[in-house]
Design a protein around this motif. Structure first.
Motif, PDB file in Angstrom:
ATOM      1  N   LYS A  23      -0.594  10.633  -6.676  1.00 24.37           N
ATOM      2  CA  LYS A  23      -0.369  10.079  -5.352  1.00 24.37           C
ATOM      3  C   LYS A  23      -0.916  11.009  -4.258  1.00 24.37           C
ATOM      4  O   LYS A  23      -1.486  10.553  -3.268  1.00 24.37           O
ATOM      5  N   ARG A  24      -0.744  12.331  -4.484  1.00 26.70           N
ATOM      6  CA  ARG A  24      -1.276  13.285  -3.513  1.00 26.70           C
ATOM      7  C   ARG A  24      -2.785  13.176  -3.420  1.00 26.70           C
ATOM      8  O   ARG A  24      -3.369  13.215  -2.352  1.00 26.70           O
ATOM      9  N   LYS A  25      -3.414  12.978  -4.583  1.00 30.49           N
ATOM     10  CA  LYS A  25      -4.877  12.847  -4.637  1.00 30.49           C
ATOM     11  C   LYS A  25      -5.330  11.608  -3.858  1.00 30.49           C
ATOM     12  O   LYS A  25      -6.284  11.653  -3.089  1.00 30.49           O
ATOM     13  N   VAL A  45       1.712  -0.622   6.363  1.00 29.22           N
ATOM     14  CA  VAL A  45       1.690  -0.069   5.008  1.00 29.22           C
ATOM     15  C   VAL A  45       0.254  -0.107   4.490  1.00 29.22           C
ATOM     16  O   VAL A  45      -0.421  -1.126   4.625  1.00 29.22           O
ATOM     17  N   VAL A  46      -0.176   0.998   3.933  1.00 30.03           N
ATOM     18  CA  VAL A  46      -1.488   0.977   3.271  1.00 30.03           C
ATOM     19  C   VAL A  46      -1.223   1.002   1.767  1.00 30.03           C
ATOM     20  O   VAL A  46      -0.446   1.817   1.279  1.00 30.03           O
ATOM     21  N   ILE A  47      -1.820   0.045   1.076  1.00 33.12           N
ATOM     22  CA  ILE A  47      -1.604  -0.045  -0.367  1.00 33.12           C
ATOM     23  C   ILE A  47      -2.895   0.357  -1.072  1.00 33.12           C
ATOM     24  O   ILE A  47      -3.895  -0.375  -1.026  1.00 33.12           O
ATOM     25  N   ALA A  48      -2.869   1.545  -1.676  1.00 30.41           N
ATOM     26  CA  ALA A  48      -4.059   2.007  -2.383  1.00 30.41           C
ATOM     27  C   ALA A  48      -4.241   1.173  -3.650  1.00 30.41           C
ATOM     28  O   ALA A  48      -3.260   0.770  -4.283  1.00 30.41           O
ATOM     29  N   ASN A  49      -5.462   0.892  -4.005  1.00 28.58           N
ATOM     30  CA  ASN A  49      -5.866   0.092  -5.174  1.00 28.58           C
ATOM     31  C   ASN A  49      -5.663  -1.410  -4.980  1.00 28.58           C
ATOM     32  O   ASN A  49      -5.713  -2.165  -5.943  1.00 28.58           O
ATOM     33  N   ALA A  50      -5.416  -1.846  -3.746  1.00 30.23           N
ATOM     34  CA  ALA A  50      -5.214  -3.281  -3.521  1.00 30.23           C
ATOM     35  C   ALA A  50      -6.323  -3.863  -2.649  1.00 30.23           C
ATOM     36  O   ALA A  50      -6.156  -4.922  -2.054  1.00 30.23           O
ATOM     37  N   GLY A  51      -7.458  -3.174  -2.586  1.00 31.16           N
ATOM     38  CA  GLY A  51      -8.536  -3.653  -1.708  1.00 31.16           C
ATOM     39  C   GLY A  51      -9.440  -4.655  -2.393  1.00 31.16           C
ATOM     40  O   GLY A  51      -9.331  -4.886  -3.603  1.00 31.16           O
ATOM     41  N   ILE A  52     -10.333  -5.214  -1.610  1.00 33.75           N
ATOM     42  CA  ILE A  52     -11.311  -6.147  -2.178  1.00 33.75           C
ATOM     43  C   ILE A  52     -12.142  -5.406  -3.219  1.00 33.75           C
ATOM     44  O   ILE A  52     -12.490  -5.948  -4.260  1.00 33.75           O
ATOM     45  N   ALA A  92       8.437  -3.176   6.381  1.00 33.43           N
ATOM     46  CA  ALA A  92       7.371  -2.343   5.819  1.00 33.43           C
ATOM     47  C   ALA A  92       7.945  -1.408   4.758  1.00 33.43           C
ATOM     48  O   ALA A  92       7.371  -1.210   3.690  1.00 33.43           O
ATOM     49  N   LYS A  93       9.138  -0.873   5.054  1.00 33.20           N
ATOM     50  CA  LYS A  93       9.779   0.065   4.136  1.00 33.20           C
ATOM     51  C   LYS A  93      10.173  -0.666   2.846  1.00 33.20           C
ATOM     52  O   LYS A  93       9.959  -0.180   1.728  1.00 33.20           O
ATOM     53  N   TYR A  94      10.714  -1.849   3.044  1.00 32.65           N
ATOM     54  CA  TYR A  94      11.117  -2.682   1.901  1.00 32.65           C
ATOM     55  C   TYR A  94       9.896  -2.954   1.011  1.00 32.65           C
ATOM     56  O   TYR A  94       9.933  -2.795  -0.217  1.00 32.65           O
ATOM     57  N   ALA A  95       8.768  -3.302   1.666  1.00 33.39           N
ATOM     58  CA  ALA A  95       7.550  -3.614   0.910  1.00 33.39           C
ATOM     59  C   ALA A  95       7.036  -2.373   0.191  1.00 33.39           C
ATOM     60  O   ALA A  95       6.743  -2.410  -1.007  1.00 33.39           O
ATOM     61  N   ALA A  96       6.950  -1.251   0.935  1.00 30.34           N
ATOM     62  CA  ALA A  96       6.361  -0.038   0.354  1.00 30.34           C
ATOM     63  C   ALA A  96       7.178   0.422  -0.846  1.00 30.34           C
ATOM     64  O   ALA A  96       6.623   0.818  -1.871  1.00 30.34           O
ATOM     65  N   GLU A  97       8.489   0.335  -0.728  1.00 28.24           N
ATOM     66  CA  GLU A  97       9.329   0.785  -1.840  1.00 28.24           C
ATOM     67  C   GLU A  97       9.226  -0.171  -3.027  1.00 28.24           C
ATOM     68  O   GLU A  97       9.210   0.248  -4.180  1.00 28.24           O
ATOM     69  N   SER A  98       9.135  -1.448  -2.729  1.00 23.41           N
ATOM     70  CA  SER A  98       9.083  -2.418  -3.833  1.00 23.41           C
ATOM     71  C   SER A  98       7.734  -2.429  -4.527  1.00 23.41           C
ATOM     72  O   SER A  98       7.643  -2.685  -5.720  1.00 23.41           O
ATOM     73  N   LEU A  99       6.679  -2.190  -3.748  1.00 27.49           N
ATOM     74  CA  LEU A  99       5.334  -2.329  -4.323  1.00 27.49           C
ATOM     75  C   LEU A  99       4.814  -1.038  -4.962  1.00 27.49           C
ATOM     76  O   LEU A  99       3.758  -1.036  -5.585  1.00 27.49           O
ATOM     77  N   GLU A 100       5.551   0.045  -4.763  1.00 29.11           N
ATOM     78  CA  GLU A 100       5.122   1.314  -5.356  1.00 29.11           C
ATOM     79  C   GLU A 100       5.063   1.156  -6.878  1.00 29.11           C
ATOM     80  O   GLU A 100       6.044   0.741  -7.509  1.00 29.11           O
ATOM     81  N   GLY A 101       3.915   1.415  -7.453  1.00 30.30           N
ATOM     82  CA  GLY A 101       3.776   1.317  -8.910  1.00 30.30           C
ATOM     83  C   GLY A 101       3.568  -0.113  -9.408  1.00 30.30           C
ATOM     84  O   GLY A 101       3.403  -0.335 -10.603  1.00 30.30           O
ATOM     85  N   HIS A 102       3.528  -1.083  -8.477  1.00 27.12           N
ATOM     86  CA  HIS A 102       3.337  -2.478  -8.895  1.00 27.12           C
ATOM     87  C   HIS A 102       1.952  -2.643  -9.534  1.00 27.12           C
ATOM     88  O   HIS A 102       0.974  -2.050  -9.099  1.00 27.12           O
ATOM     89  N   PHE A 112      -5.441  -3.847 -15.001  1.00 28.44           N
ATOM     90  CA  PHE A 112      -4.464  -3.863 -13.920  1.00 28.44           C
ATOM     91  C   PHE A 112      -4.898  -2.917 -12.810  1.00 28.44           C
ATOM     92  O   PHE A 112      -5.531  -1.901 -13.065  1.00 28.44           O
ATOM     93  N   ALA A 113      -4.499  -3.254 -11.602  1.00 31.24           N
ATOM     94  CA  ALA A 113      -4.608  -2.307 -10.497  1.00 31.24           C
ATOM     95  C   ALA A 113      -3.188  -1.820 -10.222  1.00 31.24           C
ATOM     96  O   ALA A 113      -2.287  -2.629 -10.099  1.00 31.24           O
ATOM     97  N   THR A 114      -3.004  -0.497 -10.188  1.00 32.26           N
ATOM     98  CA  THR A 114      -1.667   0.040  -9.908  1.00 32.26           C
ATOM     99  C   THR A 114      -1.587   0.435  -8.438  1.00 32.26           C
ATOM    100  O   THR A 114      -2.434   1.184  -7.950  1.00 32.26           O
ATOM    101  N   PHE A 115      -0.576  -0.074  -7.756  1.00 33.11           N
ATOM    102  CA  PHE A 115      -0.481   0.140  -6.310  1.00 33.11           C
ATOM    103  C   PHE A 115       0.264   1.439  -5.966  1.00 33.11           C
ATOM    104  O   PHE A 115       1.251   1.782  -6.618  1.00 33.11           O
ATOM    105  N   TYR A 116      -0.208   2.114  -4.938  1.00 37.63           N
ATOM    106  CA  TYR A 116       0.485   3.261  -4.349  1.00 37.63           C
ATOM    107  C   TYR A 116       0.611   2.987  -2.859  1.00 37.63           C
ATOM    108  O   TYR A 116      -0.369   2.601  -2.228  1.00 37.63           O
ATOM    109  N   CYS A 117       1.802   3.184  -2.336  1.00 35.92           N
ATOM    110  CA  CYS A 117       2.019   2.779  -0.942  1.00 35.92           C
ATOM    111  C   CYS A 117       2.220   3.973  -0.014  1.00 35.92           C
ATOM    112  O   CYS A 117       2.878   4.951  -0.378  1.00 35.92           O
TER     113      CYS A 117
END
Ligand SMILES: O=C(O)CCC(=O)C(=O)O
Ligand SMILES: [Fe+2]
Length: 603
Positions: A23-25, A45-52, A92-102, A112-117
């Motif tokens: 996540k730090r990387k 919220v920025v969701i890494a690995n969820a882009g086009i 936003a907090k609810y989303a970031a916490e729920s989507l972490e690792g989704h 799969f794409a693994t999300f980091y928020c």
């Protein structure tokens, strides 16, 4: 920084450390893109690995992120992250916490794409895509601005200019009176507005559009990958006459990408006010539903456009548009004339085009009339809903115009349907609903307590697809979740009692009767029979006429017949499909008024 990470407590320490490192990387990478990551929750919220760039389906992502609150999905195109702007920090907090690792399945690969928020403390202003449907567009037209960036745009223009400058066998270029065109895959014939399916251009589509096409496919709106491309080059003063792209030759959704100059596209339809849509460069248009089938689009021959209600005059420069189409291989398949012959599909591609021409586009056309005949809920379906524990979360797959979405106030009901026009009706009734194909539901595994799927799976044209549709219902519910499926039965009498469908024969003797067409093998292939309404079914795969009245027209004179594809189920067939699926237990199977029905449980 550690405040940002809320990893699940169940994770082992080692795994947790690895994740934190990763996540730090990722955080460093995002910062390198110029994003200002905030340690404290913000509303963005920025969701890494969820882009086009990650091949994540944007429709699926939109539905996913909106589960946590009102939001707009801002996508930074080509990058490997998505940005979601919520109305408030709490959501936003609810989303970031729920989507972490989704994990989300990617569009084109079996990965799969693994999300980091993370949270952003500035909303990026550059290259933002608002994938919103705007109300000032014709129904069904989806406009995605900044679908590509300026460098990508210039690279494409360079390739197109090169193709215009050379004479080559892999494309056909033509100078028309009011624009220059290039054709790939198949040559577009302007006399008949179609293509010669027996004469494809051997090179297919050019390599330089493959990435763009991957990205268009990733929006999730196109049923199959296009195989024909027309590039139009407009000099200032050029235009294209108003037209609807031929629905007999081209299937489903059309997509157009604009490069170079802005322009204004005019949409017209009988009885409707003209809609002028400003087309900015780098915009993607998806022509779905009404905008595809009912509206004409054209561009006036002008050297400038007047924008912002007369406040701004903009001079046109050279514009390029890339229009991607999918050619119907069996020319008799689209449209709705009964004289044509149709074969029972034997492969996925034929099934896909049959469903597109004889299910999706028909429902989009008959939506208003269909909805007016589908108001009364079936009692046993309501009974099933009432048998569920209070406050169940229920998905109605193929909800049509929302027949069951309002019948059980004690539950949270969500509807989805493939027809844009039917979902528009649901939205008018304020039912939460969205457009999707039941073969790939944009929902997380196990998100629902129950699903209903009423009169839907008989529209899938192969057994493989019918099983896939049931698998998707099972995926959507949690373990222990219940599913109710209804499909039309070939047996229209049960215990000597005729179904309502047959009984209505008496009062509908003035119904149009189209010659029943019993299947006889043609070159070894079975034909689809055109069914005579209110009579016994002669075979399982059929085209069923729908005589449509224009419910909005006062004169009631406008009336046309459309053919809908059906596979009517034999006794035990539905059960047997279900029994081929692991984790599926059939609790009950019954006949209800000309339908075969099952209640399933996910085990
Ligand atoms: O230039 C455009 O955006 C539209 C092109 C078009 O409608 C067509 O080629 O059918
Ligand atoms: Fe067109």
């Amino acid at each position: 920084y550690s405040k940002v990470i809320k990893l699940r407590t169940t994770m082992s320490e080692a795994l947790k450390k690895r994740q934190e490192k990763k996540k730090r990387k990722i955080c460093a990478k995002l910062q390198a893109y110029g994003l200002q990551i905030d340690c404290n929750p913000t509303s963005t919220v920025v969701i890494a690995n969820a882009g086009i760039g990650n091949m994540v389906c944007s429709t699926e992502l939109t539905h996913l992120v909106s589960q946590y609150g009102d939001c707009i999905l801002l996508k930074l195109d080509g990058k490997s992250y998505a940005v979601v702007q919520y109305k408030n920090t709490e959501s936003a907090k609810y989303a970031a916490e729920s989507l972490e690792g989704h994990q989300m399945v990617k569009q084109t690969k079996n990965e799969f794409a693994t999300f980091y928020c993370f949270y952003l403390n500035n909303i990026p202003q550059e290259d933002v895509i608002f994938a919103e449907e705007k109300s000032d567009l014709p129904n069904g037209l989806i406009k995605i601005e900044n679908f590509l960036n300026k460098e990508e745009e210039q690279a494409l223009i360079n390739c197109i200019q090169h193709d215009i400058s050379i004479l080559s066998n892999d494309h056909v270029s033509e100078k028309l009176k009011h624009r220059t065109v290039l054709h790939y895959g198949y040559k577009f014939r302007y006399g008949t507005n179609d293509v010669d399916i027996n004469n494809p251009i051997s090179e297919g589509l050019p390599n330089y559009i493959e990435n763009l096409l991957d990205r268009i496919m990733a929006t999730g709106y196109l049923p199959s990958r296009p195989d024909q491309l027309t590039i139009n080059m407009y000099e200032p003063g050029d235009g294209i006459p108003p037209h609807t792209d031929n629905t007999r030759s081209f299937d489903g959704v059309l997509s157009t990408v604009s490069l170079g100059s802005h322009t204004v596209m005019n949409f017209s339809k009988e009885g409707a006010e003209r809609i002028d849509v400003c087309v900015e460069p780098r915009t993607l248009f998806l022509f779905t539903g009404e905008s595809r089938y009912e509206w004409r689009h054209g561009i006036q021959q002008r050297k400038f456009d007047i924008l912002d209600q007369g406040k701004k005059i903009t001079t046109r420069t050279i514009r390029y548009s890339l229009t991607f189409r999918t050619v119907v291989k069996d020319a008799g398949k689209s449209g709705c004339t009964q004289k044509e012959e149709f074969l029972i599909p034997e492969n996925e591609s034929d099934a896909n085009s049959l469903e597109s021409s004889h299910v999706h586009s028909v429902y989009d056309k008959i939506a208003d009339h269909f909805s007016s005949t589908r108001e009364k809920p079936w009692p046993h379906v309501v009974e099933f809903l009432q048998s569920l524990p209070r406050a169940s979360v229920v998905l109605d797959v193929g909800c049509g115009s929302g027949r069951y979405l309002g019948v059980c106030q004690q539950h949270f009901m969500l509807g989805c349907d493939r027809s844009v026009s039917l979902i528009n009706i649901c939205k008018q009734k304020n039912f939460p609903s969205f457009v999707c194909n039941g073969l790939k539901l944009p929902v997380r595994e196990g998100s629902f307590d129950a699903c209903i799927c009423i009169a839907v799976i008989h529209h899938y044209a192969t057994e493989k697809r019918r099983i896939q549709a049931i698998k998707e219902l099972l995926r959507a519910v949690r373990i222990g979740g219940k599913i109710l499926i209804y499909a039309w039965a070939i047996e229209q009498t049960c215990n000597n009692v005729k179904s309502k469908y047959l009984k209505k024969n008496a009062v509908t003797s003035n119904q149009e009767h189209i010659e029943s067409d019993v299947s006889s093998p043609k070159d070894g292939k079975q034909k689809l029979a055109v069914h005579v309404n209110r009579t016994l079914f002669v075979q399982q795969d059929l085209l069923v006429p729908w005589k449509s009245k224009n419910v909005n027209s006062k004169s009631n004179n406008s009336c046309s017949t459309y053919l809908r594809y059906y596979h009517v189920f034999k006794e035990n067939e539905l059960q047997s499909l279900c029994s081929q699926i692991t984790e599926c237990s059939v609790l009950k199977s019954y006949h209800d008024n000309g339908n075969w029905c099952v209640i399933l449980e996910k085990v």
